[in-house]
Motif scaffolding. Structure first.
Motif, PDB file in Angstrom:
ATOM      1  N   THR A  79      37.480  48.020  38.401  1.00 18.43           N
ATOM      2  CA  THR A  79      36.752  47.426  39.518  1.00 18.43           C
ATOM      3  C   THR A  79      35.332  47.028  39.098  1.00 18.43           C
ATOM      4  N   HIS A  80      34.663  46.324  40.006  1.00 11.71           N
ATOM      5  CA  HIS A  80      33.289  45.878  39.733  1.00 11.71           C
ATOM      6  C   HIS A  80      32.392  47.071  39.394  1.00 11.71           C
ATOM      7  N   SER A  81      32.556  48.164  40.110  1.00 13.31           N
ATOM      8  CA  SER A  81      31.830  49.397  39.791  1.00 13.31           C
ATOM      9  C   SER A  81      32.741  50.306  38.977  1.00 13.31           C
ATOM     10  N   ILE A  82      32.235  50.779  37.844  1.00 13.87           N
ATOM     11  CA  ILE A  82      33.029  51.676  37.004  1.00 13.87           C
ATOM     12  C   ILE A  82      33.378  52.960  37.740  1.00 13.87           C
ATOM     13  N   TYR A  83      32.556  53.322  38.744  1.00 14.95           N
ATOM     14  CA  TYR A  83      32.785  54.549  39.492  1.00 14.95           C
ATOM     15  C   TYR A  83      33.937  54.407  40.488  1.00 14.95           C
ATOM     16  N   CYS A  84      34.461  53.193  40.648  1.00 17.15           N
ATOM     17  CA  CYS A  84      35.593  52.960  41.550  1.00 17.15           C
ATOM     18  C   CYS A  84      36.893  52.678  40.793  1.00 17.15           C
ATOM     19  N   TYR A  85      36.864  52.732  39.450  1.00 21.06           N
ATOM     20  CA  TYR A  85      38.091  52.572  38.666  1.00 21.06           C
ATOM     21  C   TYR A  85      39.136  53.571  39.181  1.00 21.06           C
ATOM     22  N   SER A  86      40.389  53.141  39.243  1.00 25.68           N
ATOM     23  CA  SER A  86      41.435  54.035  39.732  1.00 25.68           C
ATOM     24  C   SER A  86      42.790  53.623  39.196  1.00 25.68           C
ATOM     25  N   ASN A 101      32.315  46.674  49.950  1.00 25.96           N
ATOM     26  CA  ASN A 101      33.613  46.171  49.469  1.00 25.96           C
ATOM     27  C   ASN A 101      33.542  45.583  48.064  1.00 25.96           C
ATOM     28  N   ASN A 102      32.391  44.996  47.692  1.00 27.80           N
ATOM     29  CA  ASN A 102      32.293  44.343  46.379  1.00 27.80           C
ATOM     30  C   ASN A 102      32.458  45.347  45.230  1.00 27.80           C
ATOM     31  N   LEU A 103      32.138  46.609  45.463  1.00 35.78           N
ATOM     32  CA  LEU A 103      32.268  47.621  44.406  1.00 35.78           C
ATOM     33  C   LEU A 103      33.716  47.812  43.979  1.00 35.78           C
ATOM     34  N   PHE A 104      34.649  47.494  44.881  1.00 40.87           N
ATOM     35  CA  PHE A 104      36.068  47.744  44.644  1.00 40.87           C
ATOM     36  C   PHE A 104      36.821  46.501  44.161  1.00 40.87           C
ATOM     37  N   GLN A 105      36.125  45.373  43.989  1.00 44.36           N
ATOM     38  CA  GLN A 105      36.800  44.157  43.547  1.00 44.36           C
ATOM     39  C   GLN A 105      37.390  44.357  42.153  1.00 44.36           C
ATOM     40  N   VAL A 106      38.685  44.094  42.018  1.00 43.00           N
ATOM     41  CA  VAL A 106      39.360  44.302  40.741  1.00 43.00           C
ATOM     42  C   VAL A 106      39.022  43.163  39.786  1.00 43.00           C
ATOM     43  N   GLU A 107      38.520  43.517  38.593  1.00 45.15           N
ATOM     44  CA  GLU A 107      38.133  42.527  37.593  1.00 45.15           C
ATOM     45  C   GLU A 107      39.042  42.568  36.364  1.00 45.15           C
ATOM     46  N   GLY A 108      40.060  43.421  36.403  1.00 48.74           N
ATOM     47  CA  GLY A 108      41.018  43.491  35.301  1.00 48.74           C
ATOM     48  C   GLY A 108      41.858  44.747  35.427  1.00 48.74           C
ATOM     49  N   THR A 109      42.938  44.782  34.653  1.00 44.95           N
ATOM     50  CA  THR A 109      43.795  45.972  34.621  1.00 44.95           C
ATOM     51  C   THR A 109      44.113  46.318  33.172  1.00 44.95           C
ATOM     52  N   ILE A 131      37.498  74.139  38.811  1.00 47.80           N
ATOM     53  CA  ILE A 131      38.072  72.798  38.634  1.00 47.80           C
ATOM     54  C   ILE A 131      37.289  71.838  39.510  1.00 47.80           C
ATOM     55  N   LYS A 132      36.812  70.773  38.897  1.00 45.15           N
ATOM     56  CA  LYS A 132      36.161  69.688  39.634  1.00 45.15           C
ATOM     57  C   LYS A 132      36.980  68.425  39.389  1.00 45.15           C
ATOM     58  N   VAL A 133      37.390  67.745  40.458  1.00 43.90           N
ATOM     59  CA  VAL A 133      38.222  66.555  40.295  1.00 43.90           C
ATOM     60  C   VAL A 133      37.669  65.427  41.157  1.00 43.90           C
ATOM     61  N   ASP A 134      37.464  64.290  40.507  1.00 44.55           N
ATOM     62  CA  ASP A 134      37.022  63.069  41.194  1.00 44.55           C
ATOM     63  C   ASP A 134      37.860  61.941  40.615  1.00 44.55           C
ATOM     64  N   SER A 135      38.995  61.664  41.262  1.00 45.29           N
ATOM     65  CA  SER A 135      40.004  60.794  40.662  1.00 45.29           C
ATOM     66  C   SER A 135      40.200  59.480  41.393  1.00 45.29           C
ATOM     67  N   GLN A 136      39.378  59.208  42.400  1.00 43.66           N
ATOM     68  CA  GLN A 136      39.530  57.985  43.186  1.00 43.66           C
ATOM     69  C   GLN A 136      40.942  57.875  43.767  1.00 43.66           C
TER      70      GLN A 136
END
Length: 280
Positions: A79-86, A101-109, A131-136
């Motif tokens: 996604t546009h923001s690396i923190y929203c990659y999933s 919404n722009n943070l989640f725009q997919v720019e590639g897979t 355990i700490k988990v942040d997996s989107q």
């Protein structure tokens, strides 16, 4: 008592697994950083090499270049923001209604191989405490594939959404029910909101809840919970974690429970009735 604990007292230290690690740990962990054995997961192999080469204040530290999920191959949505990659596709018809919404725009897979948490060799010998988990969007499924670790953990922190910001996301309800069924109870909740994508979004006194950061602790006192092995070192880690999280009343309840089992002595138990003993 708690401020003087050493790595030796804790049977090697606090074993901390961070899934989807990014940035530094929360400041609350700083007073005990020298007691922490940190294992972080990041699918970027080059970034893991860089991080492993950096100096650290932890007792030990290892970054593992794995995407953690179910052991199968999946598409990584960049996604546009690396923190929203999933590994889940952003739910854009829903997200387009909000200002971020722009943070989640997919720019590639990219196709990535995932690994089950219970199958990772680097942590198989470890008795995990945190355990700490942040997996989107995949918190529940990741923890389901790491039930051995979940059943060892004293403290679990996750960041689930309240709605499907990603298609098929594990929501807060899913995560909470799973952890309650494993003997963990919700202790803290930090809430995050987002403005809608309209003229009143930024000035609205209340905006919709979108996601949270939750903390669950193992309820070791509950008769239905079987937590083995419960050693003196594990008991001391539980008390220290309560001090870190400011859960002092539960910490004292645990202290009474541990005292009854002979895991802490009379003087230690007496000192834990005073608030200053819990200051790190």
């Amino acid at each position: 008592m708690l401020s003087n604990l050493t790595v030796a007292d804790l049977d090697g230290g606090i074993n901390f697994v961070d899934i989807g690690c990014s940035g530094d740990l929360d400041k609350k962990w700083e007073p005990v950083s020298g007691l922490i054995n940190y294992v972080g997961f990041d699918p970027n192999e080059e970034e893991c090499r860089r991080l492993n080469a950096e100096p650290s204040s932890f007792n030990s530290r290892l970054f593992v270049p794995f995407a953690v999920h179910d052991g199968k191959e999946h598409s990584l949505y960049k996604t546009h923001s690396i923190y929203c990659y999933s590994l889940l596709e952003p739910n854009m018809p829903w997200l387009d209604r909000f200002a971020y919404n722009n943070l989640f725009q997919v720019e590639g897979t990219e196709q990535v191989q995932t690994h089950r948490l219970d199958d990772v060799d680097a942590i198989k010998p470890i008795n995990v405490d945190v355990i700490k988990v942040d997996s989107q969007g995949l918190d529940k499924r990741i923890l389901e594939n790491g039930q051995r670790l979940v059943d060892q953990a004293l403290y679990i922190e996750a960041e689930p959404g309240f709605t499907e910001n990603y298609v098929g996301e594990d929501t807060f309800t899913d995560v909470d029910v799973f952890l309650r069924n494993r003997g963990l109870r919700l202790f803290d909740l930090e809430l995050f909101r987002s403005a809608r994508n309209n003229p009143l979004g930024k000035v609205s006194p209340k905006q919709q809840l979108m996601w949270c950061q939750g903390v669950w602790l193992h309820d070791l006192v509950a008769p239905s919970v079987v937590f083995q092995p419960l050693t003196r070192a594990k008991a001391l880690k539980a008390l220290l974690i309560c001090a870190i999280g400011d859960f002092l009343d539960y910490g004292y309840e645990l202290a009474a429970f541990f005292h009854g089992k002979g895991l802490i002595d009379d003087n230690e138990f007496k000192s834990l009735s005073e608030k200053k003993t819990w200051e790190l």
